[in-house]
Design a protein around this motif. Sequence first.
Motif, PDB file in Angstrom:
ATOM      1  N   TYR A 149       0.847  -1.196   0.000  1.00 54.89           N
ATOM      2  CA  TYR A 149       0.000   0.000   0.000  1.00 54.89           C
ATOM      3  C   TYR A 149       0.881   1.244   0.000  1.00 54.89           C
ATOM      4  CZ  TYR A 149      -3.481  -3.490   1.200  1.00 54.89           C
ATOM      5  OH  TYR A 149      -4.280  -4.593   1.175  1.00 54.89           O
ATOM      6  N   LEU A 150       0.276   2.382  -0.083  1.00 58.19           N
ATOM      7  CA  LEU A 150       1.050   3.605  -0.272  1.00 58.19           C
ATOM      8  C   LEU A 150       2.023   3.886   0.864  1.00 58.19           C
ATOM      9  CD1 LEU A 150      -1.593   6.036  -1.814  1.00 58.19           C
ATOM     10  CD2 LEU A 150       0.353   4.951  -2.955  1.00 58.19           C
ATOM     11  N   ALA A 151       1.600   3.685   2.095  1.00 56.13           N
ATOM     12  CA  ALA A 151       2.446   4.022   3.240  1.00 56.13           C
ATOM     13  C   ALA A 151       3.179   2.823   3.818  1.00 56.13           C
ATOM     14  CB  ALA A 151       1.618   4.703   4.324  1.00 56.13           C
ATOM     15  N   GLY A 152       3.098   1.671   3.139  1.00 58.29           N
ATOM     16  CA  GLY A 152       3.777   0.494   3.664  1.00 58.29           C
ATOM     17  C   GLY A 152       2.976  -0.764   3.423  1.00 58.29           C
ATOM     18  N   GLU A 153       3.020  -1.669   4.372  1.00 58.90           N
ATOM     19  CA  GLU A 153       2.375  -2.967   4.192  1.00 58.90           C
ATOM     20  C   GLU A 153       0.940  -2.992   4.706  1.00 58.90           C
ATOM     21  OE1 GLU A 153       4.050  -4.855   2.232  1.00 58.90           O
ATOM     22  OE2 GLU A 153       5.582  -3.282   2.400  1.00 58.90           O
ATOM     23  N   ASP A 154       0.493  -1.911   5.302  1.00 59.78           N
ATOM     24  CA  ASP A 154      -0.867  -1.848   5.836  1.00 59.78           C
ATOM     25  C   ASP A 154      -1.709  -0.837   5.075  1.00 59.78           C
ATOM     26  OD1 ASP A 154      -0.355  -3.732   7.888  1.00 59.78           O
ATOM     27  OD2 ASP A 154       0.566  -2.160   9.111  1.00 59.78           O
ATOM     28  N   TYR A 155      -2.938  -1.187   4.869  1.00 55.60           N
ATOM     29  CA  TYR A 155      -3.931  -0.306   4.251  1.00 55.60           C
ATOM     30  C   TYR A 155      -4.283   0.807   5.229  1.00 55.60           C
ATOM     31  CZ  TYR A 155      -8.682   0.722   2.390  1.00 55.60           C
ATOM     32  OH  TYR A 155      -9.821   1.311   1.894  1.00 55.60           O
ATOM     33  N   THR A 156      -4.260   2.057   4.758  1.00 51.44           N
ATOM     34  CA  THR A 156      -4.460   3.198   5.655  1.00 51.44           C
ATOM     35  C   THR A 156      -5.351   4.259   5.013  1.00 51.44           C
ATOM     36  OG1 THR A 156      -2.601   4.536   4.852  1.00 51.44           O
ATOM     37  CG2 THR A 156      -2.098   2.840   6.516  1.00 51.44           C
ATOM     38  N   ILE A 157      -5.554   5.331   5.756  1.00 50.54           N
ATOM     39  CA  ILE A 157      -6.332   6.449   5.227  1.00 50.54           C
ATOM     40  C   ILE A 157      -5.670   7.083   4.011  1.00 50.54           C
ATOM     41  CG2 ILE A 157      -7.553   6.976   7.364  1.00 50.54           C
ATOM     42  CD1 ILE A 157      -5.509   9.237   7.849  1.00 50.54           C
ATOM     43  N   ALA A 158      -4.367   6.900   3.830  1.00 51.35           N
ATOM     44  CA  ALA A 158      -3.712   7.422   2.626  1.00 51.35           C
ATOM     45  C   ALA A 158      -4.253   6.734   1.380  1.00 51.35           C
ATOM     46  CB  ALA A 158      -2.196   7.240   2.723  1.00 51.35           C
ATOM     47  N   ASP A 159      -4.487   5.442   1.461  1.00 52.27           N
ATOM     48  CA  ASP A 159      -5.069   4.702   0.341  1.00 52.27           C
ATOM     49  C   ASP A 159      -6.519   5.120   0.110  1.00 52.27           C
ATOM     50  OD1 ASP A 159      -2.812   2.652  -0.136  1.00 52.27           O
ATOM     51  OD2 ASP A 159      -3.227   2.422   1.999  1.00 52.27           O
ATOM     52  N   MET A 160      -7.261   5.281   1.196  1.00 51.17           N
ATOM     53  CA  MET A 160      -8.660   5.702   1.076  1.00 51.17           C
ATOM     54  C   MET A 160      -8.784   7.063   0.401  1.00 51.17           C
ATOM     55  SD  MET A 160     -10.057   4.695   4.851  1.00 51.17           S
ATOM     56  CE  MET A 160      -9.412   3.250   5.687  1.00 51.17           C
ATOM     57  N   ALA A 161      -7.830   7.943   0.681  1.00 51.64           N
ATOM     58  CA  ALA A 161      -7.866   9.284   0.111  1.00 51.64           C
ATOM     59  C   ALA A 161      -7.540   9.283  -1.366  1.00 51.64           C
ATOM     60  CB  ALA A 161      -6.890  10.189   0.859  1.00 51.64           C
ATOM     61  N   THR A 162      -6.625   8.421  -1.774  1.00 53.63           N
ATOM     62  CA  THR A 162      -6.062   8.492  -3.121  1.00 53.63           C
ATOM     63  C   THR A 162      -6.827   7.667  -4.137  1.00 53.63           C
ATOM     64  OG1 THR A 162      -3.912   8.721  -2.023  1.00 53.63           O
ATOM     65  CG2 THR A 162      -3.888   8.348  -4.387  1.00 53.63           C
ATOM     66  N   TRP A 163      -7.299   6.513  -3.732  1.00 56.80           N
ATOM     67  CA  TRP A 163      -7.952   5.610  -4.676  1.00 56.80           C
ATOM     68  C   TRP A 163      -9.152   6.220  -5.405  1.00 56.80           C
ATOM     69  CZ3 TRP A 163     -12.775   2.914  -4.378  1.00 56.80           C
ATOM     70  CH2 TRP A 163     -12.945   1.942  -5.370  1.00 56.80           C
ATOM     71  N   PRO A 164     -10.042   6.963  -4.742  1.00 55.86           N
ATOM     72  CA  PRO A 164     -11.185   7.512  -5.486  1.00 55.86           C
ATOM     73  C   PRO A 164     -10.790   8.430  -6.638  1.00 55.86           C
ATOM     74  CG  PRO A 164     -11.615   7.581  -3.133  1.00 55.86           C
ATOM     75  CD  PRO A 164     -10.167   7.223  -3.293  1.00 55.86           C
ATOM     76  N   TRP A 165      -9.636   9.077  -6.536  1.00 54.37           N
ATOM     77  CA  TRP A 165      -9.159   9.917  -7.633  1.00 54.37           C
ATOM     78  C   TRP A 165      -8.483   9.096  -8.719  1.00 54.37           C
ATOM     79  CZ3 TRP A 165     -10.536  14.560  -8.917  1.00 54.37           C
ATOM     80  CH2 TRP A 165     -11.046  15.417  -7.939  1.00 54.37           C
ATOM     81  N   VAL A 166      -7.664   8.130  -8.323  1.00 55.94           N
ATOM     82  CA  VAL A 166      -6.913   7.353  -9.315  1.00 55.94           C
ATOM     83  C   VAL A 166      -7.845   6.493 -10.153  1.00 55.94           C
ATOM     84  CG1 VAL A 166      -5.085   5.655  -9.645  1.00 55.94           C
ATOM     85  CG2 VAL A 166      -4.862   7.375  -7.854  1.00 55.94           C
ATOM     86  N   ARG A 167      -8.905   6.011  -9.547  1.00 59.09           N
ATOM     87  CA  ARG A 167      -9.810   5.105 -10.264  1.00 59.09           C
ATOM     88  C   ARG A 167     -10.506   5.771 -11.451  1.00 59.09           C
ATOM     89  NH1 ARG A 167     -15.238   6.016  -8.886  1.00 59.09           N
ATOM     90  NH2 ARG A 167     -15.850   3.955  -9.673  1.00 59.09           N
ATOM     91  N   ILE A 168     -10.555   7.109 -11.494  1.00 53.00           N
ATOM     92  CA  ILE A 168     -11.208   7.808 -12.608  1.00 53.00           C
ATOM     93  C   ILE A 168     -10.182   8.340 -13.608  1.00 53.00           C
ATOM     94  CG2 ILE A 168     -13.210   8.424 -11.190  1.00 53.00           C
ATOM     95  CD1 ILE A 168     -12.077  11.351 -11.228  1.00 53.00           C
ATOM     96  N   HIS A 169      -8.997   7.729 -13.653  1.00 57.07           N
ATOM     97  CA  HIS A 169      -7.925   8.244 -14.503  1.00 57.07           C
ATOM     98  C   HIS A 169      -8.326   8.323 -15.974  1.00 57.07           C
ATOM     99  CE1 HIS A 169      -6.756   4.341 -16.297  1.00 57.07           C
ATOM    100  NE2 HIS A 169      -7.174   3.845 -15.141  1.00 57.07           N
ATOM    101  N   GLU A 170      -9.131   7.375 -16.454  1.00 59.02           N
ATOM    102  CA  GLU A 170      -9.528   7.405 -17.862  1.00 59.02           C
ATOM    103  C   GLU A 170     -10.359   8.650 -18.168  1.00 59.02           C
ATOM    104  OE1 GLU A 170     -11.491   3.817 -18.931  1.00 59.02           O
ATOM    105  OE2 GLU A 170      -9.692   2.576 -18.710  1.00 59.02           O
ATOM    106  N   TRP A 171     -11.232   9.014 -17.234  1.00 55.58           N
ATOM    107  CA  TRP A 171     -12.067  10.200 -17.446  1.00 55.58           C
ATOM    108  C   TRP A 171     -11.216  11.469 -17.503  1.00 55.58           C
ATOM    109  CZ3 TRP A 171     -16.419  11.314 -19.441  1.00 55.58           C
ATOM    110  CH2 TRP A 171     -17.037  12.551 -19.193  1.00 55.58           C
ATOM    111  N   SER A 172     -10.110  11.463 -16.779  1.00 59.09           N
ATOM    112  CA  SER A 172      -9.209  12.610 -16.784  1.00 59.09           C
ATOM    113  C   SER A 172      -8.231  12.574 -17.953  1.00 59.09           C
ATOM    114  CB  SER A 172      -8.416  12.661 -15.475  1.00 59.09           C
ATOM    115  OG  SER A 172      -9.277  12.630 -14.363  1.00 59.09           O
TER     116      SER A 172
END
Length: 222
Positions: A149-172
């Motif tokens: 995951y972004l900050a290491g081996e554990d899923y964190t709020i950093a992943d929660m913050a970033t994924w909703p934006w990255v998932r729409i990359h095609e639209w951008s």
Amino acid sequence: MIELYTAGTPNGHKISIALEEMGLPYNVHALDLSALEQKEPEYLAINPNGRIPAIIDKDNDDFVVFESGAILLYLAEKTGKFLPADPKARSKVIQWLMFQMGGVGPMMGQANVFYRYFPEKIPAAIERYQNEGRRLFEVMDGQLAKHAYLAGEDYTIADMATWPWVRIHEWSGVDITGLNNLQRWIDELAARPACIRGLEVPAKTETSDEEKAKQTSKMVTR
């Protein structure tokens, strides 16, 4: 109980995903961004910046939090979840959270504006924001080559913050060809039940992901 003021945009989805992941009960107040409900006096009394999301914590003297990154930190501290207690590990999560707040969100938001909605096509502006989006994704891909995951081996709020934006990359209009580690991360989070549920807040309507992104482009994207 958390009162969540939100809309179906990446910034809004950050918080609904977090609430689902943390198992916190919440009520949804859906704002119609196209009708500028976020600029109405009632909402400005909650968030003077007039943007979503915002929360009211009814269990903490009706404490108000706005700005999505601040909300994520508040909820993580409230629950003791998805933010390590160790100072160094905690700092790593916050660093990647700020990476999203200061980089991924604004660049993707501007890519949306100039690629999709600006009345005049300005190739230099489109290229500038799409290229910067791609550069940021390459940074993420390198990190995800070394860690789950972004900050290491554990899923964190950093992943929660970033994924909703990255998932729409095609639209951008941001290509992720060759970024296999990033794609692995996108797919893994897309399969998480809490992420799936979080994307359904506010309740599903006929509004498409494209329309949601269009609404998002009207906001300051952080």
